[in-house]
Design a protein around this motif. Structure first.
Motif, PDB file in Angstrom:
ATOM      1  N   PRO A   1      39.227  44.743  34.384  1.00 33.29           N
ATOM      2  CA  PRO A   1      38.239  45.349  35.223  1.00 33.29           C
ATOM      3  C   PRO A   1      36.924  44.923  34.948  1.00 33.29           C
ATOM      4  CG  PRO A   1      38.872  46.549  33.028  1.00 33.29           C
ATOM      5  CD  PRO A   1      39.708  45.532  33.345  1.00 33.29           C
ATOM      6  N   ASP A   2      36.065  45.404  36.002  1.00 40.14           N
ATOM      7  CA  ASP A   2      34.532  45.147  35.981  1.00 40.14           C
ATOM      8  C   ASP A   2      34.088  45.617  34.637  1.00 40.14           C
ATOM      9  OD1 ASP A   2      34.983  43.815  38.507  1.00 40.14           O
ATOM     10  OD2 ASP A   2      34.505  45.775  39.618  1.00 40.14           O
ATOM     11  N   PRO A   3      32.755  45.338  34.665  1.00 43.72           N
ATOM     12  CA  PRO A   3      32.215  46.029  33.571  1.00 43.72           C
ATOM     13  C   PRO A   3      32.078  47.418  33.490  1.00 43.72           C
ATOM     14  CG  PRO A   3      30.888  44.242  34.170  1.00 43.72           C
ATOM     15  CD  PRO A   3      32.019  44.367  35.075  1.00 43.72           C
ATOM     16  N   ASP A   4      31.997  48.248  34.548  1.00 45.04           N
ATOM     17  CA  ASP A   4      32.296  49.844  34.804  1.00 45.04           C
ATOM     18  C   ASP A   4      33.628  50.191  34.854  1.00 45.04           C
ATOM     19  OD1 ASP A   4      33.380  49.093  37.158  1.00 45.04           O
ATOM     20  OD2 ASP A   4      31.761  49.784  38.430  1.00 45.04           O
ATOM     21  N   GLY A   5      34.630  49.337  34.546  1.00 46.85           N
ATOM     22  CA  GLY A   5      35.794  49.714  34.424  1.00 46.85           C
ATOM     23  C   GLY A   5      36.670  50.158  35.646  1.00 46.85           C
ATOM     24  N   ARG A   6      35.911  50.208  36.971  1.00 47.71           N
ATOM     25  CA  ARG A   6      36.637  50.565  38.177  1.00 47.71           C
ATOM     26  C   ARG A   6      37.146  49.555  39.126  1.00 47.71           C
ATOM     27  NH1 ARG A   6      31.817  54.493  39.976  1.00 47.71           N
ATOM     28  NH2 ARG A   6      30.886  52.469  39.913  1.00 47.71           N
ATOM     29  N   ASN A   7      36.869  48.422  38.903  1.00 47.42           N
ATOM     30  CA  ASN A   7      37.067  47.291  39.986  1.00 47.42           C
ATOM     31  C   ASN A   7      36.768  47.677  41.434  1.00 47.42           C
ATOM     32  OD1 ASN A   7      39.958  47.769  38.085  1.00 47.42           O
ATOM     33  ND2 ASN A   7      39.275  45.772  38.029  1.00 47.42           N
ATOM     34  N   ASP A   8      35.765  48.319  41.465  1.00 47.80           N
ATOM     35  CA  ASP A   8      35.252  48.762  42.758  1.00 47.80           C
ATOM     36  C   ASP A   8      34.908  47.525  43.704  1.00 47.80           C
ATOM     37  OD1 ASP A   8      35.188  51.098  41.930  1.00 47.80           O
ATOM     38  OD2 ASP A   8      33.196  51.391  41.936  1.00 47.80           O
ATOM     39  N   ARG A   9      34.198  46.250  43.309  1.00 50.68           N
ATOM     40  CA  ARG A   9      34.230  45.202  44.401  1.00 50.68           C
ATOM     41  C   ARG A   9      35.319  44.199  44.486  1.00 50.68           C
ATOM     42  NH1 ARG A   9      28.109  43.083  44.702  1.00 50.68           N
ATOM     43  NH2 ARG A   9      28.892  42.642  46.542  1.00 50.68           N
ATOM     44  N   PHE A  10      36.240  44.121  43.418  1.00 51.13           N
ATOM     45  CA  PHE A  10      37.513  43.793  43.659  1.00 51.13           C
ATOM     46  C   PHE A  10      38.344  44.519  44.842  1.00 51.13           C
ATOM     47  CE2 PHE A  10      41.818  42.701  42.403  1.00 51.13           C
ATOM     48  CZ  PHE A  10      41.825  41.392  42.473  1.00 51.13           C
TER      49      PHE A  10
ATOM     50  N   MET B   1      54.260  27.252  53.338  1.00 53.04           N
ATOM     51  CA  MET B   1      54.377  28.711  53.345  1.00 53.04           C
ATOM     52  C   MET B   1      53.476  29.041  52.106  1.00 53.04           C
ATOM     53  SD  MET B   1      57.409  31.192  53.715  1.00 53.04           S
ATOM     54  CE  MET B   1      57.086  33.198  53.653  1.00 53.04           C
ATOM     55  N   LYS B   2      52.578  29.958  52.174  1.00 53.53           N
ATOM     56  CA  LYS B   2      51.865  30.463  51.031  1.00 53.53           C
ATOM     57  C   LYS B   2      52.590  31.215  50.263  1.00 53.53           C
ATOM     58  CE  LYS B   2      47.025  30.048  52.923  1.00 53.53           C
ATOM     59  NZ  LYS B   2      45.949  30.556  53.125  1.00 53.53           N
ATOM     60  N   LYS B   3      52.268  31.196  49.050  1.00 57.70           N
ATOM     61  CA  LYS B   3      53.197  32.177  47.952  1.00 57.70           C
ATOM     62  C   LYS B   3      52.555  33.637  48.153  1.00 57.70           C
ATOM     63  CE  LYS B   3      54.203  30.597  43.967  1.00 57.70           C
ATOM     64  NZ  LYS B   3      54.053  30.029  42.753  1.00 57.70           N
ATOM     65  N   THR B   4      53.341  34.698  47.990  1.00 56.13           N
ATOM     66  CA  THR B   4      52.696  36.190  48.078  1.00 56.13           C
ATOM     67  C   THR B   4      52.469  36.511  46.844  1.00 56.13           C
ATOM     68  OG1 THR B   4      54.026  36.788  50.224  1.00 56.13           O
ATOM     69  CG2 THR B   4      53.423  38.558  48.771  1.00 56.13           C
ATOM     70  N   LEU B   5      51.124  36.761  46.603  1.00 54.23           N
ATOM     71  CA  LEU B   5      50.878  36.833  44.881  1.00 54.23           C
ATOM     72  C   LEU B   5      51.352  38.430  44.453  1.00 54.23           C
ATOM     73  CD1 LEU B   5      47.448  35.091  44.928  1.00 54.23           C
ATOM     74  CD2 LEU B   5      49.710  34.158  44.574  1.00 54.23           C
ATOM     75  N   THR B   6      51.555  38.756  43.439  1.00 47.17           N
ATOM     76  CA  THR B   6      51.658  39.916  42.730  1.00 47.17           C
ATOM     77  C   THR B   6      50.242  40.145  42.037  1.00 47.17           C
ATOM     78  OG1 THR B   6      53.999  39.631  42.229  1.00 47.17           O
ATOM     79  CG2 THR B   6      52.630  41.193  40.953  1.00 47.17           C
ATOM     80  N   ILE B   7      49.919  41.286  42.402  1.00 49.48           N
ATOM     81  CA  ILE B   7      48.488  41.591  41.802  1.00 49.48           C
ATOM     82  C   ILE B   7      48.644  42.774  40.622  1.00 49.48           C
ATOM     83  CG2 ILE B   7      46.011  42.646  42.101  1.00 49.48           C
ATOM     84  CD1 ILE B   7      46.443  39.922  43.128  1.00 49.48           C
ATOM     85  N   GLY B   8      48.293  42.965  39.376  1.00 49.64           N
ATOM     86  CA  GLY B   8      48.326  43.930  38.739  1.00 49.64           C
ATOM     87  C   GLY B   8      47.129  44.110  38.047  1.00 49.64           C
ATOM     88  N   MET B   9      46.643  45.380  37.691  1.00 47.69           N
ATOM     89  CA  MET B   9      45.493  45.826  37.358  1.00 47.69           C
ATOM     90  C   MET B   9      45.622  46.200  35.744  1.00 47.69           C
ATOM     91  SD  MET B   9      44.140  45.350  40.025  1.00 47.69           S
ATOM     92  CE  MET B   9      42.439  45.819  39.613  1.00 47.69           C
ATOM     93  N   PHE B  10      44.819  45.548  34.962  1.00 48.59           N
ATOM     94  CA  PHE B  10      44.700  45.601  33.357  1.00 48.59           C
ATOM     95  C   PHE B  10      43.651  46.556  32.813  1.00 48.59           C
ATOM     96  CE2 PHE B  10      42.667  44.282  29.485  1.00 48.59           C
ATOM     97  CZ  PHE B  10      43.899  44.117  28.619  1.00 48.59           C
ATOM     98  N   HIS B  11      44.139  47.454  32.085  1.00 47.49           N
ATOM     99  CA  HIS B  11      43.165  48.333  31.334  1.00 47.49           C
ATOM    100  C   HIS B  11      43.757  48.666  29.984  1.00 47.49           C
ATOM    101  CE1 HIS B  11      40.455  50.071  34.364  1.00 47.49           C
ATOM    102  NE2 HIS B  11      40.972  49.353  35.128  1.00 47.49           N
ATOM    103  N   VAL B  12      42.560  48.938  29.235  1.00 44.14           N
ATOM    104  CA  VAL B  12      43.128  49.285  27.784  1.00 44.14           C
ATOM    105  C   VAL B  12      42.767  50.626  27.464  1.00 44.14           C
ATOM    106  CG1 VAL B  12      43.167  47.104  26.420  1.00 44.14           C
ATOM    107  CG2 VAL B  12      40.893  48.237  26.976  1.00 44.14           C
ATOM    108  N   THR B  13      43.533  51.500  26.734  1.00 49.11           N
ATOM    109  CA  THR B  13      43.164  52.849  26.550  1.00 49.11           C
ATOM    110  C   THR B  13      42.161  53.193  25.731  1.00 49.11           C
ATOM    111  OG1 THR B  13      45.076  53.178  25.212  1.00 49.11           O
ATOM    112  CG2 THR B  13      45.574  53.657  27.319  1.00 49.11           C
ATOM    113  N   ARG B  14      41.072  52.595  25.937  1.00 49.00           N
ATOM    114  CA  ARG B  14      39.858  53.003  25.298  1.00 49.00           C
ATOM    115  C   ARG B  14      38.554  52.973  26.200  1.00 49.00           C
ATOM    116  NH1 ARG B  14      41.380  47.620  23.277  1.00 49.00           N
ATOM    117  NH2 ARG B  14      41.710  48.315  21.370  1.00 49.00           N
TER     118      ARG B  14
END
Length: 453
Positions: free
Chosen positions: A393-402, A1-14
């Protein structure tokens, strides 16, 4: 049985690196819409939580700010993420909201009231990333305090968390808050208690006046892979962030779980999340080309400035063809990014600079098409026993393709949830109904319904 993954998105306030693009006129990191749009996008795409990192520090060398940090904004300008959480809670309904507060600069009564307030306003979706802080030399100077030894900082962190847990768990019994208009009773005074704490760093006699929130105690996180950091995580944290760069990642996770068992919590008491960058393109060749282009845009001076931020070590002042000398590596600033470059096969200073130029603290990114990076991510989970990812995040900071390509691929493989579980952040991690700390957590012993503090 595959593990269900937790996905968090990382950003710094800059600001994101896009500010350097000529003619760029996108939203700035000081615009509230930048952050509310980000939070809504993370929620719409199924992330478990959004994490906002923070520090009062900045890059220094010899107790002086490094000019390159100011000129190029290398881990320099920030805004306060605590001020953002209420706004993000107001425009979202399900996603967890996590922020860093250092145990070195904020006292437990302040931290406990802030997070309890945010837990109310978010209806139980907040988390505290417990850290001693990055760029400690600058932070100590800013607050007019001596730089505390690394081991002592973690001892202070443990004392801070102990008092915080007493205030969260011990001040109010679960049924103390009555709000009974018929009797005129707001709260039962026999069930609201002062706590006493006489620790090595903090002393307190009093109570947390803010009534219990949905989680009572916010979901507890920790970041820092030094031995002291891993021990703090094993003792208190419910989730821990570990960099994907580490060649010993599996050993670190195994060590944290072993320590958690020794603390009476169990190996599954906390979720181990790999912090990493996903660079997604149409093909592997395109992803590699974009990666190399991004590396070329970073100077070695900027890499050295970034390294100094995390460690207090000025690599440009050292012999580039030798490893970091033991005298420099034994300082009391951050340890995680010192210890990763020590040992029998330690890289040269030049190699450390090149590594930081390419990957910073996150390590080598996952590269390729959506299918290829999903393959790499799944393989790392299997190799390390981790529970999910904290996505840089992606270089643009938006994670669009992810969001558009990787998340659907992970979902297709059954690796991530179709929808978030429960209404609180703790339930997102541990299942519906798990709203408060489990009895196995050390904070549970402060509950008045169980024992007297």
């Amino acid at each position: 049985m595959k593990k269900t993954l937790t996905i968090g998105m990382f950003h710094v306030t800059r600001a994101r690196p896009t500010w350097r693009t000529p003619g760029f006129d996108g939203p700035d990191f000081t615009d509230i819409e930048y952050w509310t749009d980000l939070a809504k996008a993370c929620e719409a795409n199924g992330a478990d939580f959004l994490f906002l990192a923070d520090s009062y520090g900045y890059p220094t060398a010899d107790d002086q700010v490094i000019p390159n940090a100011i000129e190029r904004d290398v881990n320099f300008s920030t805004i306060d993420p605590q001020m953002l959480i209420s706004a993000l809670a107001a425009v979202t309904e399900h996603i967890g909201l996590v922020t860093t507060v250092s145990t070195m600069v904020e006292s437990p009564p302040v931290v406990t009231r802030q997070f309890r307030t945010l837990d109310h306003l978010s209806r139980g979706r907040v988390g505290w990333n417990i850290v001693t802080g990055s760029a400690q030399a600058a932070s100590a100077l800013l607050f007019g305090e001596p730089l505390m030894a690394h081991a002592d900082r973690y001892a202070k962190a443990a004392d801070h968390v102990e008092l915080s847990l007493k205030l969260w768990e011990g001040s109010w019994e679960p049924d103390a808050w009555k709000r009974d208009a018929a009797t005129g009773v707001w709260a039962d005074p026999t069930k609201v208690h002062e706590v006493e704490h006489d620790g090595p760093y903090f002393q307190s006699t009093g109570l947390l006046v803010t009534p219990p929130s949905p989680q009572v105690t916010p979901t507890l996180f920790q970041a820092g892979a030094s031995e002291a950091g891993r021990d703090l995580a094993a003792r208190y944290a419910e989730a821990v962030f570990l960099a994907a760069e580490s060649k010993a990642l599996a050993d670190q996770i195994s060590d944290i779980r072993r320590r958690a068992v020794e603390y009476g919590r169990g190996p599954d008491a906390l979720r181990c999340l790999i912090a990493g960058t996903f660079r997604v393109a149409d093909t592997m060749e395109q992803a590699v080309a974009e990666y190399e282009e991004a590396i070329a845009a970073v100077s070695l001076e900027e890499a050295a400035t970034l390294y100094s931020y995390f460690t207090g070590i000025d690599l440009l002042a050292l012999d580039p063809d030798k490893p970091i000398p033991s005298a420099a590596a034994s300082g009391d600033n951050g340890r995680t990014n010192v210890e990763r470059f020590l040992g029998p096969s330690a890289p040269t200073v030049r190699e450390v600079l090149e590594e930081f130029r390419a990957n910073g603290v996150m390590g080598k990114p996952f590269l390729g098409s959506a299918v290829e990076v999903a393959d790499q991510a799944e393989a790392m989970i299997e190799e390390t026993g981790a529970d999910g990812f904290l996505v840089q995040p992606d270089p643009d900071g938006r994670n669009d393709r992810f969001f558009a390509e990787v998340m659907p691929e992970l979902r297709r493989r059954g690796l991530i949830k179709e929808s978030l579980v429960g209404t609180t952040l703790r339930e997102h991690f541990f299942g519906e109904g798990q709203r408060t700390l489990p009895d196995s957590h050390p904070g549970a012993r402060f509950r008045r319904s169980r024992v007297t503090v």
